[in-house]
Design an enzyme around this catalytic site. Structure first.
Site, PDB file in Angstrom:
ATOM      1  N   PHE A 182      25.499 -18.531 -39.656  1.00 29.14           N
ATOM      2  CA  PHE A 182      25.072 -17.353 -38.898  1.00 29.14           C
ATOM      3  C   PHE A 182      26.267 -16.693 -38.228  1.00 29.14           C
ATOM      4  CE2 PHE A 182      21.640 -20.485 -38.667  1.00 29.14           C
ATOM      5  CZ  PHE A 182      20.508 -19.755 -38.974  1.00 29.14           C
ATOM      6  N   ASP A 183      26.290 -15.375 -38.246  1.00 26.06           N
ATOM      7  CA  ASP A 183      27.147 -14.632 -37.333  1.00 26.06           C
ATOM      8  C   ASP A 183      26.552 -14.768 -35.933  1.00 26.06           C
ATOM      9  OD1 ASP A 183      29.064 -12.882 -36.319  1.00 26.06           O
ATOM     10  OD2 ASP A 183      27.891 -11.113 -36.819  1.00 26.06           O
TER      11      ASP A 183
END
Length: 316
Positions: A182-183
């Site tokens: 995930f960013d």
């Protein structure tokens, strides 16, 4: 019947590579497209961007307990649905539910499905889902990938990934481990800090993060999905590994970790890259899927989705 811990809705073009057929639709219209899909009913459909993620998630369903459900939500017509379900069966995927709405947005059916994640090749459907609180990402079809990359999509599905030695005593079998990256800002977290960076610059951003280090960030659109993964990890013997891959660097590294701790959540790996290109780090982590709010960060990555939220995706 016990409800699954995680329900993922995917479009048919996210699950399978129908980009060649989609080109026929754009060039020759719906009738030619439908006939092509019918003519190709016996042709095995190639895996799409979300195929590996779906396959590994469904592997969480063992010992007769349905922990994960995959549902196809498609703008395709019911005739094309025949080919989709044929492809599902040929690939050994236990997917039994699908809605085919012939040119209309399937978004209206997401709440009825109880979807915790939506992956689609149609950006408008993704935005509608996000606006209604459902984690969602836009995936690019095979037409955006090089031909050799399309061939390689199926490689880990047909040939077991070799165990990677990380030490004398430790090995990792990534063919069985579900790996999701995930960013941070605008994905796991809100974009309030990113707005400061975009509007006031790096110095103001870093100063704010130092001053507000103990203040949790606002939840982003994918916090609920990370919560679901935590429950799935606790209930399943299958390994799940998560990573935070962010352009943040010290001293702005501390607030995201403190935020996760405040939420009672965690990631297994955190990469604070201080603006370095994410792709080499992602190649090393080897995720089954990666979520980011910038198109440039997911371009060229086979299993990745763009999350069109936050200041970087606002229309001027």
């Amino acid at each position: 019947m016990t409800m699954p811990l995680l329900t993922v809705a995917v479009s048919s073009r996210a699950l399978f590579d129908f980009e060649e057929e989609n080109e026929i639709f754009k060039l020759h219209g719906e009738e030619a497209y439908v006939q092509t899909q019918l003519d190709r009913l016996e042709r095995v459909a190639k895996p799409g961007v979300a195929f590996l993620l779906a396959k590994k998630l469904l592997a969480m369903n063992n010992h007769g307990e349905k922990r994960v459900e995959i549902i196809v939500l498609s703008r395709n017509d019911p005739v094309t649905g025949l080919r989709v379900f044929r492809a599902i069966a040929e690939n050994g995927l236990n997917i039994q539910c699908g809605c085919f709405v012939r040119g209309r947005s399937p978004f209206r059916y997401l709440p009825a499905c109880g979807a915790n994640l939506f992956l689609s090749a149609f950006a408008d459907d993704v935005r509608a889902a996000l606006e209604n609180g459902i984690p969602a990402a836009h995936v690019k079809g095979g037409d955006s990938l090089r031909a050799e990359e399309l061939v390689n999509i199926a490689t880990p599905l047909t040939t077991p990934i070799a165990k990677k030695k990380t030490s004398i005593t430790e090995t990792i079998d990534e063919s069985k481990e579900l790996r999701i990256a995930f960013d941070g800002d605008a994905v796991l977290f809100g974009d309030e800090s990113e707005r400061v960076y975009q509007e006031q610059g790096l110095d103001a951003f870093q100063q704010q993060e130092k001053e507000m280090v103990a203040a949790p960030l606002q939840p982003g659109p994918f916090k609920p999905f990370l919560e679901k993964l935590k429950k799935l990890r606790q209930a399943s013997s299958n390994s799940i590994r998560t990573a935070l891959v962010t352009a943040r660097g010290a001293p702005a590294h501390e607030r995201p970790i403190r935020t996760l701790m405040e939420w009672g959540l965690e990631v297994d790996e955190a990469m604070f890259l201080s603006g370095k290109n994410k792709k080499e780090f992602l190649r090393a982590f080897n995720p089954d899927f990666f979520f980011d709010d910038q198109v440039r960060n997911v371009e060229g990555i086979l299993e990745a989705g763009h999350v069109p939220t936050g200041i970087k995706n606002e229309k001027n």
